[in-house]
Design a protein around this motif. Sequence first.
Motif, mmCIF file in Angstrom:
data_model
loop_
_atom_site.group_PDB
_atom_site.id
_atom_site.type_symbol
_atom_site.label_atom_id
_atom_site.label_comp_id
_atom_site.label_asym_id
_atom_site.label_seq_id
_atom_site.Cartn_x
_atom_site.Cartn_y
_atom_site.Cartn_z
ATOM 1 N N PHE A 1 -5.389 31.649 3.916
ATOM 2 C CA PHE A 1 -5.900 30.867 2.799
ATOM 3 C C PHE A 1 -4.765 30.429 1.870
ATOM 4 O O PHE A 1 -4.677 29.254 1.501
ATOM 5 C CB PHE A 1 -6.936 31.691 2.021
ATOM 6 N N LEU A 2 -3.896 31.355 1.511
ATOM 7 C CA LEU A 2 -2.790 31.025 0.612
ATOM 8 C C LEU A 2 -1.809 30.052 1.255
ATOM 9 O O LEU A 2 -1.296 29.141 0.590
ATOM 10 C CB LEU A 2 -2.080 32.298 0.155
ATOM 11 N N ALA A 3 -1.548 30.212 2.537
ATOM 12 C CA ALA A 3 -0.667 29.272 3.241
ATOM 13 C C ALA A 3 -1.287 27.877 3.249
ATOM 14 O O ALA A 3 -0.583 26.874 3.048
ATOM 15 C CB ALA A 3 -0.415 29.750 4.670
ATOM 16 N N GLY A 4 -2.582 27.794 3.431
ATOM 17 C CA GLY A 4 -3.261 26.508 3.397
ATOM 18 C C GLY A 4 -3.202 25.867 2.025
ATOM 19 O O GLY A 4 -2.983 24.657 1.901
ATOM 20 N N VAL A 5 -3.374 26.667 0.983
ATOM 21 C CA VAL A 5 -3.287 26.144 -0.379
ATOM 22 C C VAL A 5 -1.894 25.597 -0.649
ATOM 23 O O VAL A 5 -1.732 24.522 -1.242
ATOM 24 C CB VAL A 5 -3.671 27.234 -1.411
ATOM 25 N N VAL A 6 -0.868 26.317 -0.195
ATOM 26 C CA VAL A 6 0.512 25.859 -0.394
ATOM 27 C C VAL A 6 0.744 24.542 0.342
ATOM 28 O O VAL A 6 1.344 23.611 -0.207
ATOM 29 C CB VAL A 6 1.517 26.942 0.065
#
Length: 66
Positions: free
Chosen positions: A47-52
């Motif tokens: 999720f965090l990688a996608g947000v970045v």
Amino acid sequence: MRRWITFAVGVVLVLVGAVWVLQGIGVITGSFMTGQKLWFLIGLVAFLAGVVLVAANLTKRRKPTS
């Protein structure tokens, strides 16, 4: 063209990561991932990688065409 690919990958990572987080904490049931801390952590990272990726793609300026 590359911007759309990274944007699409980012959106997919956000969606898949959110599902994995929800399965990991037991909100979504019916899977071997339900209630497993490992899938919560994997989902959180995805999720965090996608947000970045999405944020970097949206803030990146276009090159002027000359």
